[in-house]
Structure formats: C-alpha cells, structure tokens
Design an enzyme around this catalytic site. Structure first.
Site, PDB file in Angstrom:
ATOM      1  CB  ALA A 136      -0.794  -0.144   1.176  1.00 23.81           C
ATOM      2  CE  LYS A 137       5.259   4.896  -0.357  1.00 23.95           C
ATOM      3  NZ  LYS A 137       6.607   4.118   0.239  1.00 23.95           N
TER       4      LYS A 137
END
Ligand code: NAD
Length: 447
Positions: A136-137
């Site tokens: 994720a980011k």
C-alpha cells in the site's frame, strides 16, 4: 503436492511457458516507455516477469490493478485562521498475502498515479523478502517545509481520521515516507487509538522507540543494503577488503550503508549528497563524514576529508560497487554506458530506468535491485509490528540477526531464480514476487 486441477494447470502452464521462453531465448519487449514515470518503470519489469512466468491474462490484470483507492479532502485550519483543503490518498495495491503495508508521503508532488506505483512496489518488495504483507502507499499533497508543527499535526490527525476504516493492525499498516517521520506516526497512532477507545500501537510502524518503535529500524535499510552487497560480492568473488565503493546520497540509507560496508573492510572512495560529491582514493572516514553532516545541518557541504567532484562523476567512477541511495532515475539510457562498477546495489527506490536495465545487463554488471536490496526497512517494520502484537521488545542484536537472515535468504532465492531462468537479478526479483502473489491468488481463488 498440488491436488486442485486449476492449480495444477496453472503450474503446468508456468513451467511450459517458461521453458518455451527459455528455449526461444525471447521475451516480448514491454510496450511501455518508462524513463521519468515510476508506474511505467514498474510495469515494464512486471510485464517481462509475467511473461517469464507465463502468467495468464486474467491474473495479469488482477495484479496490475490496485485493490482499493481512497481519495479524501482534508479541510485544515491554518495558523493564520484560514481554512485550506488538502487532497489525501491511500492506495492498497494488494492485501492477498496479509494486511497491506506502506508509507505515507507528504509532498507537493504527490498524485494518485505516483501513489499507485509505489503501492504496487510495496507488494513486490514484501513478497520478495517473504513477509506476510500486501502493498500500500499513502500521500497528502502538501509542503511540509512550509507548515508549522501544529498544522502538520492537524493534517496528520485529519488524514488518520479519514482513513480510520482503512487502517488497522490486521488491515492496512502505514509507516513514514518522504516528509513524514516518527513524530507524525505518533500522532497517527494516537488518533487511531482514540477512535477505537484503546491504545493500538501495532496500527503503524516507524514510531518513536518509547511508543513501541523497534530497535534497529533507523539503520535497517542501510544494513539490508550492506547484506545484499556482501552476498553479491561473494557471488562475483570480490574480496571486501580489496573492494572500492561509491555511495550516492548520504541520508538515512546511504550513510548507514557506507558505514556498515566500511566496517566490513570495503573502502568507500566517494560519497555525495545534494551539496555535491566527495572523492578520496585512499578511502573516506565515514564516521567522520557522519559526524560532520550531523553538525552541519544535515549536509556534507564543506567536508574536508575528500575532494569535491561533479555529482554525476560519482556514478561513473571506476569502483567495484556502486550504491545509488538518493533518488529515482539516476541511471538512465544517457549514462548507463559509462558506468564502470561491477556491481550496483540499489538503496534508493527506482534509481535505474528500465531502458538503462538493458545497457547495464549487456555490460555484465550485476544489480541487486531495489525491491530486494532496500527491503531491510520494511522487514524491520514488520518486526516492529510483531513486537507490538507480542507486547514484547526484542534486543537490537535479535532484530539485526533476524533481518540479516531474511535479507540473505531473499538474496539467495533471487540469485538462484536468476540462474535458473538465465535472467537479470531485477527480473528474477519480480519473478519471485509475482509468482508468490499469483500462487496465493490461485490457492485462495474467489474471483
Ligand atoms: P534521506 O532524505 O534521508 O536522504 C537522501 C539523501 O540523498 C540526502 O543525503 C540528500 O542530500 C541526497 N540527495 C538528494 N538529491 C541528490 C542528488 N541529486 N545527488 C546526490 N545526492 C542527493 O532519504 P533516505 O531515507 O535515505 O532515502 C533515500 C532513498 O532510499 C529514497 O529513494 C527512498 O525512497 C529509498 N528508501 C528509503 C528507505 C528508508 O527506510 N529510509 C527504505 C527503502 C527505500
């Protein structure tokens, strides 16, 4: 033993297709230009690795698409009483291997496309080092350099509140990235804990030690770079005590990588930061350089233990090992031909463009790629989460021993894959990662 028909077929297809590719010695080129675009740089490698694996079109489409993308507007009261609205993003590329993991970037240039690319990168990175996380980011379009501590706190808390249904120790675990650090992670942990009515420190990593941060996290990425470099040097029969090395970037990753390499006998002949590059053919005393930087506002400017050279010259020095540890896209089709190092160990994310890959490979230079070489950071973040969940604290020695083992095992796996398929270390790292994620999808099914 694989019993399910679908799975058997999948593996059979992989073997057949990879054998076919190997025999033909031909891999279709990626239909994508990459230089300057992180998403396309990632996709062009993903494309090649998928072909080697014989990934079917359906799975290819699943893996290239993020699982979830969240965009929020964050209205914040500024110190002057005005109200500004900031755009915030969180992209979960995949959570098939476990809760997703990835940093939060506060930067004026943040965009949903950049966050998407970085999220996918995290999936491959976690899979290469075999830790049970997806990728994720997150990001907020803002300029932390122009914001007061109070404004930063309100923004971080608003972002956390907006993501309270996304984040969670078993769902999605953020961490620092550009523009954020332990201070912001402490606010995030506090805001999330308030929303649940109890202290939950395992929701975020990269926290200050006193809030459950892990020993060894600060130096973890540089340490992983050193472990990867030594493992690669062993394969190339480069004796560390006779080796020379140049390190671009003297921040968290570069300075610890340089220090730890020097401690193992490698002569660091060049270092650099935004102020310039510094060269000393007799070797730079790295501890002195770190002390100098710490006492000089974080900059090497005016460092007298070496002579000043052109920033780009550093990349082209005649050294055994080159460690780009500053930023993306520094080795491109423009300078790849001039690189003289025998080994490149990527401390930074995306320092080599996909076009440069071909040139570097043709020159016979080994590359320990970013998704392998700089994964020491996320590995120790994983240890932080494990310790928080155990309600226990490991010694620094235990953290280092375990992360060294994970990094070395990952290197060996990628190396043996590169030998098996006769492919570069970078594509081998993608093959290892994509294969793991694809197999997990196949076992879990549910489309
Ligand atoms: P940092 O901000 O601590 O250090 C960056 C360094 O690069 C600084 O010394 C800066 O002066 C230098 N620099 C910037 N532009 C430069 C240029 N044009 N030429 C030479 N030097 C330049 O950042 P960091 O945490 O060390 O991260 C460096 C790279 O490693 C980034 O690509 C980051 O995404 C990647 N990375 C970091 C971690 C981590 O745990 N910190 C983990 C994985 C990957």
């Amino acid at each position: 033993m694989i019993t399910c028909n679908g799975l058997y077929l999948y593996n059979f297809t992989i073997v057949l297709n990879s054998l076919k590719n190997k025999r033909m010695g031909y891999i279709e080129p990626a239909p994508i230009k990459d230089e300057g675009n992180p998403f396309e740089a990632m996709m062009s490698r993903f494309h090649i690795a998928s072909q080697i694996l014989g990934l079917d079109d359906e799975l290819y489409n699943v893996l290239k698409s993020p699982a979830k993308q969240v965009i929020v507007s964050l209205p914040i009261t500024m110190d002057d009483g005005s109200i500004r609205v900031f755009d915030g993003y969180r992209v979960i590329h995949s959570n098939i291997l476990g809760p997703s993991k990835g940093g939060i970037r506060f930067d004026p240039g943040v965009s949903i496309d950049e966050v998407k690319a970085l999220a996918a990168w995290m999936t491959w990175k976690c899979a290469v080092v075999d830790i049970p996380y997806g990728g994720a980011k997150g990001g907020v379009q803002c300029n932390p350099r122009e914001m007061s501590s109070g404004e930063m706190e309100r923004l971080m808390r608003a972002y956390t509140l907006a993501m309270t249904e996304i984040f969670g120790p078993d769902r999605d675990i953020p961490a620092p990235d550009m523009g954020t650090g332990p201070r912001e992670m402490a606010w995030l942990m506090d805001e999330f804990s308030r929303s649940r009515g109890m202290t939950i420190n395992s929701v975020v990593t990269g926290k200050p030690l006193v809030l459950g941060g892990s020993l060894g996290r600060t130096e973890a990425t540089g340490r992983g770079v050193m472990v990867s470099a030594l493992a690669a040097m062993e394969k190339l029969k480069i004796n560390p005590y006779r080796a020379t090395c140049a390190v671009q970037g003297f921040g968290n990753v570069g300075s610890f990588a340089a220090l730890l390499m020097a401690e193992r006998g490698v002569k660091i002949v060049a270092i650099s930061d935004i102020s310039g590059a510094y060269y000393n053919e007799n070797g730079i005393a790295i501890e002195n350089a770190i002390d100098y930087r710490n006492g000089n506002n974080g900059s090497l400017e005016g460092f007298s233990g070496a002579e000043l050279i052109e920033g780009n010259e550093l990349l082209e020095l005649e050294v055994d090992v080159l460690i780009p540890a500053a930023m993306e896209d520094v080795i491109t089709s423009r300078n790849a031909e001039s690189i003289k190092a025998r080994l490149i160990v990527e401390g930074a994310n995306g320092p080599t463009s996909a076009k440069a890959d071909t040139i570097i490979n043709n020159k016979g230079i080994m590359v320990a790629p970013d998704i392998l070489a700089n994964a020491g950071g996320v590995t120790v973040s994983y240890f932080e989460w494990v310790q928080n969940r155990l309600g226990y604290k490991w010694t620094g020695e235990r953290v280092n021993r375990r992360s060294d083992r994970i990094m070395k095992d990952a290197f060996d796996h990628v190396y043996s894959t590169s030998q098996e398929y006769d492919i570069s270390m970078r594509i081998a790292a993608y093959v290892v990662a994509i294969d793991k994620v694809a197999k997990t999808y196949k076992y879990r099914g549910g489309f």
